[in-house]
Design a protein around this motif. Structure first.
Motif, PDB file in Angstrom:
ATOM      1  N   GLY A 186      26.991 -32.536  77.818  1.00  0.00           N
ATOM      2  CA  GLY A 186      26.314 -31.521  77.006  1.00  0.00           C
ATOM      3  C   GLY A 186      24.810 -31.524  77.172  1.00  0.00           C
ATOM      4  O   GLY A 186      24.152 -30.489  76.966  1.00  0.00           O
ATOM      5  N   THR A 187      24.235 -32.677  77.566  1.00  0.00           N
ATOM      6  CA  THR A 187      22.783 -32.711  77.783  1.00  0.00           C
ATOM      7  C   THR A 187      22.369 -31.773  78.918  1.00  0.00           C
ATOM      8  O   THR A 187      21.212 -31.343  78.975  1.00  0.00           O
ATOM      9  N   LEU A 188      23.307 -31.456  79.800  1.00  0.00           N
ATOM     10  CA  LEU A 188      22.997 -30.501  80.867  1.00  0.00           C
ATOM     11  C   LEU A 188      22.823 -29.097  80.276  1.00  0.00           C
ATOM     12  O   LEU A 188      21.975 -28.326  80.731  1.00  0.00           O
ATOM     13  N   GLY A 189      23.602 -28.772  79.244  1.00  0.00           N
ATOM     14  CA  GLY A 189      23.415 -27.495  78.547  1.00  0.00           C
ATOM     15  C   GLY A 189      22.037 -27.411  77.922  1.00  0.00           C
ATOM     16  O   GLY A 189      21.340 -26.393  78.033  1.00  0.00           O
ATOM     17  N   GLY A 222      31.194 -29.887  77.210  1.00  0.00           N
ATOM     18  CA  GLY A 222      29.905 -30.341  76.693  1.00  0.00           C
ATOM     19  C   GLY A 222      28.873 -29.230  76.662  1.00  0.00           C
ATOM     20  O   GLY A 222      28.133 -29.068  75.684  1.00  0.00           O
ATOM     21  N   ILE A 223      28.827 -28.429  77.730  1.00  0.00           N
ATOM     22  CA  ILE A 223      27.860 -27.319  77.798  1.00  0.00           C
ATOM     23  C   ILE A 223      28.171 -26.261  76.749  1.00  0.00           C
ATOM     24  O   ILE A 223      27.272 -25.746  76.072  1.00  0.00           O
ATOM     25  N   ALA A 224      29.465 -25.931  76.601  1.00  0.00           N
ATOM     26  CA  ALA A 224      29.856 -24.917  75.614  1.00  0.00           C
ATOM     27  C   ALA A 224      29.556 -25.399  74.194  1.00  0.00           C
ATOM     28  O   ALA A 224      29.157 -24.605  73.332  1.00  0.00           O
ATOM     29  N   ALA A 225      29.730 -26.700  73.956  1.00  0.00           N
ATOM     30  CA  ALA A 225      29.398 -27.246  72.630  1.00  0.00           C
ATOM     31  C   ALA A 225      27.901 -27.092  72.352  1.00  0.00           C
ATOM     32  O   ALA A 225      27.491 -26.782  71.224  1.00  0.00           O
ATOM     33  N   TRP A 226      27.078 -27.298  73.387  1.00  0.00           N
ATOM     34  CA  TRP A 226      25.636 -27.140  73.189  1.00  0.00           C
ATOM     35  C   TRP A 226      25.277 -25.692  72.877  1.00  0.00           C
ATOM     36  O   TRP A 226      24.570 -25.405  71.912  1.00  0.00           O
ATOM     37  N   PHE A 227      25.759 -24.754  73.667  1.00  0.00           N
ATOM     38  CA  PHE A 227      25.373 -23.353  73.458  1.00  0.00           C
ATOM     39  C   PHE A 227      26.078 -22.727  72.257  1.00  0.00           C
ATOM     40  O   PHE A 227      25.533 -21.820  71.621  1.00  0.00           O
ATOM     41  N   PHE A 239      34.319 -21.063  72.595  1.00  0.00           N
ATOM     42  CA  PHE A 239      33.030 -20.706  73.193  1.00  0.00           C
ATOM     43  C   PHE A 239      33.045 -20.339  74.680  1.00  0.00           C
ATOM     44  O   PHE A 239      31.994 -20.006  75.226  1.00  0.00           O
ATOM     45  N   VAL A 240      34.185 -20.427  75.359  1.00  0.00           N
ATOM     46  CA  VAL A 240      34.253 -20.009  76.766  1.00  0.00           C
ATOM     47  C   VAL A 240      34.932 -18.649  76.811  1.00  0.00           C
ATOM     48  O   VAL A 240      36.046 -18.490  76.315  1.00  0.00           O
ATOM     49  N   GLU A 241      34.237 -17.673  77.393  1.00  0.00           N
ATOM     50  CA  GLU A 241      34.738 -16.296  77.333  1.00  0.00           C
ATOM     51  C   GLU A 241      36.061 -16.131  78.062  1.00  0.00           C
ATOM     52  O   GLU A 241      37.001 -15.534  77.570  1.00  0.00           O
ATOM     53  N   ARG A 242      36.126 -16.648  79.295  1.00  0.00           N
ATOM     54  CA  ARG A 242      37.367 -16.545  80.069  1.00  0.00           C
ATOM     55  C   ARG A 242      37.275 -17.451  81.290  1.00  0.00           C
ATOM     56  O   ARG A 242      36.224 -18.003  81.585  1.00  0.00           O
ATOM     57  N   SER A 243      38.414 -17.561  81.984  1.00  0.00           N
ATOM     58  CA  SER A 243      38.474 -18.331  83.234  1.00  0.00           C
ATOM     59  C   SER A 243      38.749 -17.381  84.386  1.00  0.00           C
ATOM     60  O   SER A 243      39.640 -16.536  84.307  1.00  0.00           O
ATOM     61  N   ILE A 244      37.975 -17.543  85.450  1.00  0.00           N
ATOM     62  CA  ILE A 244      38.155 -16.765  86.675  1.00  0.00           C
ATOM     63  C   ILE A 244      38.691 -17.695  87.753  1.00  0.00           C
ATOM     64  O   ILE A 244      38.201 -18.821  87.895  1.00  0.00           O
TER      65      ILE A 244
END
Length: 313
Positions: free
Chosen positions: A160-163, A188-193, A248-253
């Motif tokens: 998440g620190t990368l977010g 981790g990134i989605a938790a940050w944003f 928090f993740v819109e979708r998967s491509i």
């Protein structure tokens, strides 16, 4: 805050200064998609491939070693290669013994890196799941601390620190494309944003772990095949990251192996960035047209790993 979810912005923000002495603030490179034969569009590449140990995994590894008591037997990890290299590197820096289990699909570049950091390396089993089982058995017998590649609170907080870093670099960002294997990075990134930007998951068609989980409403087994199988092909996404992704993740491509290889080649040909297949997967979504940004959309792509053999480029 997502109910029951402990990977909070507060925990990530508190962890960032603790791991800062050990991790790089990686650069952002702005490119124009016209240089890659696509319609003109400015895109920011967050070059986490330039991180210590060759991938973002160093963040989660240091978080584990700094947050959890390490016994005399040291640490143990199972990995397709990048997590193992990161744990080996963090253990070396902090003075701990490390034992790393990897499957037979792990490329030589990753094995060399793990050995180079002084860890004991054990290669066995066809896929990550078998290396994980062997590492769990070793932890039980030896008393070593198990550091999971993605289904571990400290791992998610570290990634998440990368977010946090991306937001500091790109405060006007609309959309971030992130490759997914076990989901520790995107979790981790989605938790940050926490929904403040659009986060798009990108996965290989041969290992659609989050895609399958979204369809089923829970983590389920998926195939573990394809060119990025060493880094993006666990059996399923982590239980801890899934509620975060659902929220928090819109979708998967999904992208094909040919798309990933083309993205690797393009990153090298146009900007001289070496990326492993998993590291290039998110860029493959843009390059292949599987993700088409709207007019004026500010897009960033996370190039997350570089443990490939430079000779192939």
């Amino acid at each position: 805050m997502l109910h029951g979810h402990t990977i909070t912005r507060e925990r990530i923000a508190a962890m960032e200064p603790r791991i800062r002495p050990f991790v790089r603030h990686t650069p952002v490179l702005r490119v124009d998609m016209a240089d890659f034969g696509r319609p003109p569009l400015p895109v920011d590449l967050k070059l986490e491939c330039l991180q210590h140990s060759g991938s973002f995994k160093a963040r989660g590894a240091f978080t584990n070693l700094l947050e959890r008591p390490v016994p005399a037997a040291g640490v143990v990890a199972a990995s397709g290669g990048n997590h193992g290299a990161a744990v080996a590197y963090a253990a070396m820096r902090l003075g701990h013994k490390a034992t790393i289990f990897v499957p037979e699909v792990s490329p030589q570049a990753k094995l060399d890196r793990i050995r180079g950091y002084g860890a004991e390396l054990i290669v066995g089993g066809a896929r990550y799941a078998e290396a994980l089982a062997a590492s769990e058995s070793f932890a039980e017998k030896s008393g070593a601390l198990q550091i999971h590649a993605f289904n571990q609170e400290e791992t998610l907080v570290g990634q998440g620190t990368l977010g946090l870093e991306i937001e500091a670099d790109l405060p006007e960002l609309d959309t971030l494309l992130v490759a997914v294997g076990g989901g520790g990075l995107i979790g981790g990134i989605a938790a940050w944003f926490s929904g403040r930007i659009r986060i798009i998951a990108v996965e290989p068609e041969g290992a659609p772990t989050l895609h399958r989980a979204f369809a089923a409403g829970r983590p389920v087994d998926a195939p573990a095949e394809g060119v990025a199988a060493d880094s993006l092909a666990p059996k399923r996404v982590g239980e801890m990251m899934f509620p975060i992704a659902e929220a928090f993740v819109e979708r998967s491509i999904l992208v094909g192996d040919d798309d990933i290889v083309a993205a690797q080649a393009a990153l090298w040909d146009r900007v001289r960035i070496i990326s492993e297949p998993g590291g290039a997967a998110a860029f493959a979504a843009l390059l292949s047209g599987r993700y088409t940004p709207a007019r004026g959309e500010r897009v960033a792509v996370l190039v997350c790993g570089a443990n490939a053999n430079p000779a192939k480029f």
